[in-house]
Design a protein around this motif. Sequence first.
Motif, PDB file in Angstrom:
ATOM      1  N   ARG A 190      32.928  48.078  34.463  1.00 28.86           N
ATOM      2  CA  ARG A 190      33.660  47.073  34.888  1.00 28.86           C
ATOM      3  C   ARG A 190      34.067  47.788  36.320  1.00 28.86           C
ATOM      4  N   ILE A 191      34.268  48.863  36.909  1.00 27.71           N
ATOM      5  CA  ILE A 191      34.637  49.400  37.929  1.00 27.71           C
ATOM      6  C   ILE A 191      33.326  49.268  38.739  1.00 27.71           C
ATOM      7  N   GLN A 192      32.199  49.316  38.417  1.00 19.94           N
ATOM      8  CA  GLN A 192      31.007  49.338  39.411  1.00 19.94           C
ATOM      9  C   GLN A 192      30.742  47.720  39.536  1.00 19.94           C
ATOM     10  N   SER A 215      43.808  40.213  41.522  1.00 20.20           N
ATOM     11  CA  SER A 215      43.922  39.839  40.200  1.00 20.20           C
ATOM     12  C   SER A 215      43.049  39.184  39.662  1.00 20.20           C
ATOM     13  N   ASP A 216      42.355  38.433  40.276  1.00 21.41           N
ATOM     14  CA  ASP A 216      41.129  37.418  39.799  1.00 21.41           C
ATOM     15  C   ASP A 216      40.044  38.318  39.542  1.00 21.41           C
ATOM     16  N   LEU A 217      39.767  39.333  40.271  1.00 20.85           N
ATOM     17  CA  LEU A 217      38.826  40.380  40.381  1.00 20.85           C
ATOM     18  C   LEU A 217      38.995  41.192  39.252  1.00 20.85           C
ATOM     19  N   ALA A 218      40.250  41.561  38.742  1.00 20.68           N
ATOM     20  CA  ALA A 218      40.417  42.171  37.549  1.00 20.68           C
ATOM     21  C   ALA A 218      39.965  41.442  36.315  1.00 20.68           C
ATOM     22  N   PHE A 219      40.618  40.244  36.343  1.00 17.45           N
ATOM     23  CA  PHE A 219      40.141  39.354  35.166  1.00 17.45           C
ATOM     24  C   PHE A 219      38.646  39.145  35.157  1.00 17.45           C
ATOM     25  N   GLY A 227      46.353  48.122  34.892  1.00 17.59           N
ATOM     26  CA  GLY A 227      45.380  48.774  34.112  1.00 17.59           C
ATOM     27  C   GLY A 227      44.002  49.044  34.911  1.00 17.59           C
ATOM     28  N   PHE A 228      43.672  47.820  35.700  1.00 16.41           N
ATOM     29  CA  PHE A 228      42.673  47.680  36.817  1.00 16.41           C
ATOM     30  C   PHE A 228      42.738  48.628  37.734  1.00 16.41           C
ATOM     31  N   PHE A 238      40.434  51.807  38.412  1.00 12.91           N
ATOM     32  CA  PHE A 238      39.794  51.771  39.789  1.00 12.91           C
ATOM     33  C   PHE A 238      39.770  53.029  40.495  1.00 12.91           C
ATOM     34  N   ARG A 239      41.254  53.400  40.621  1.00 18.57           N
ATOM     35  CA  ARG A 239      41.554  54.560  41.515  1.00 18.57           C
ATOM     36  C   ARG A 239      40.882  56.073  40.900  1.00 18.57           C
ATOM     37  N   ARG A 240      40.975  55.948  39.408  1.00 20.07           N
ATOM     38  CA  ARG A 240      40.433  57.299  38.933  1.00 20.07           C
ATOM     39  C   ARG A 240      38.725  57.185  38.989  1.00 20.07           C
TER      40      ARG A 240
END
Length: 471
Positions: free
Chosen positions: A135-137, A151-155, A164-165, A169-171
């Motif tokens: 998901r993060i990739q 927000s749209d990117l997270a979805f 949560g996104f 992402f930061r982690r």
Amino acid sequence: MRWSDEHLYERILAKDASFNGRVLTGVLTTGIYCLPSCTARKPLAVNVRFFEDEAAAQAAGLRPCKRCKPDAFYRGEDADLARLETTLAQAAADPAAFPEVEALAEGVGVGVTKLKDLFRDHVHFQPAAFLQRVRIQRACVLLAAGATGLSDLAFACGYESASGFHEAFRRQTGLSPGAYRSMLGADRFVLPRPERLRVEDVLAFHGRDPLSVSERVEGRVLRKAFLFEGRPAVLRLAFGESDIEVTLTGATGAAAMAKAHGATLRLLGWTGDPAAFEAAHPQLAHGREGLRVLFTLDPFEALVWAILGQQVNLAFAYAMRRDLIRLAGIPAAEGLIAHPDANHLAALKVEELQALRFSRRKAEYLLHAAGEVASGRLRLEDLATATGAAKALESLRGCGPWTAQYVLMRGLGFRDCVPVGDAGLTLALQRWFHLETRPDALETLRLMTPFAPHRSLATFHLWASLKGTPA
């Protein structure tokens, strides 16, 4: 057979896939034989016999298990693995289509418990962690392509909440989504230093050849030349007390910065948090807490190094690598030369490498591997399972289990590998377990079994226990 029945019974209770192909389990009460990794309910020890191969099991009147399909395994077929690899590729391309682990299981055609077993044996981490990774990739790819609405990117990447996104992402990247987007338009960025990162180890590994022409360590600064879309660039990592400043020269634009960011995470071993291993094996980790498996800048560089390092001492391997980079690499800034890609190496002649003191056989092995990658027949970046990757690598001319396992660890980041036949590993095991002689291949696997599913990191701790030059 080299193992006692008691040890083999322990391995089938553990569903140890590393013993698949080495022994078969015969169940006298049901009349079937199974792979050690079979997920069926385990029989009582008194009802079990062990066989070296299918012929012996069939001679005893047993038939193959319909669940683990040992007959298909010995024919080189593995339907579960094929479905798993297909599903992994689908999830990487469209992670939003797999909102939860159950969707992955449905794609593979198995239950969640069986899916976790498949991930343990072939992917080396859990399905939920895989979903987070892809998901993060995917989010990074979309940001580099110009996505703006977070927000749209997270979805779009499969997250139900923006918070949560952002946390995930930061982690995984060390940056917030907004900071990552800003980085794409710059020539530098700053990452927080991972907790307990052993900076000295990072610098020692990447600077292990003080005469290297493609990377240079000066104080607490690492410079690494590499090719981006055929052009040379230089990545500079300056290690501070709490952060790492990363600068890119020689290439610009969002795609170049995304490449620089991904390369930096690889050089730092960012994804290899050692906490779980250290909790499980505090004695081996003692005094080396924070040790990570550090990766090469890309998988092809790991493959080249593994071929060069076969059966030669490190000093000679370093010299061969320097000469190879001078011959086929592209000059970059600051006097560095970018490591050649597969296309540049595949264009070389055997005689050119022999002039650099390569044996004819080693030259042929290297050029064959480069040709397979350059042609697209071997796509290192698409090797999603350790099992499939090992099979693909071992199909290369001159590439045996040691070479494949080294590339799996250093180049592809698989976490439960054992470079069987490695001289340093056998010496370290002899010392660690107080053995009279060095273990052979089968004994090496047996001794490394308790370190699963962290055998790659255990290998690095054992190497480090020799206090020698970084491997």
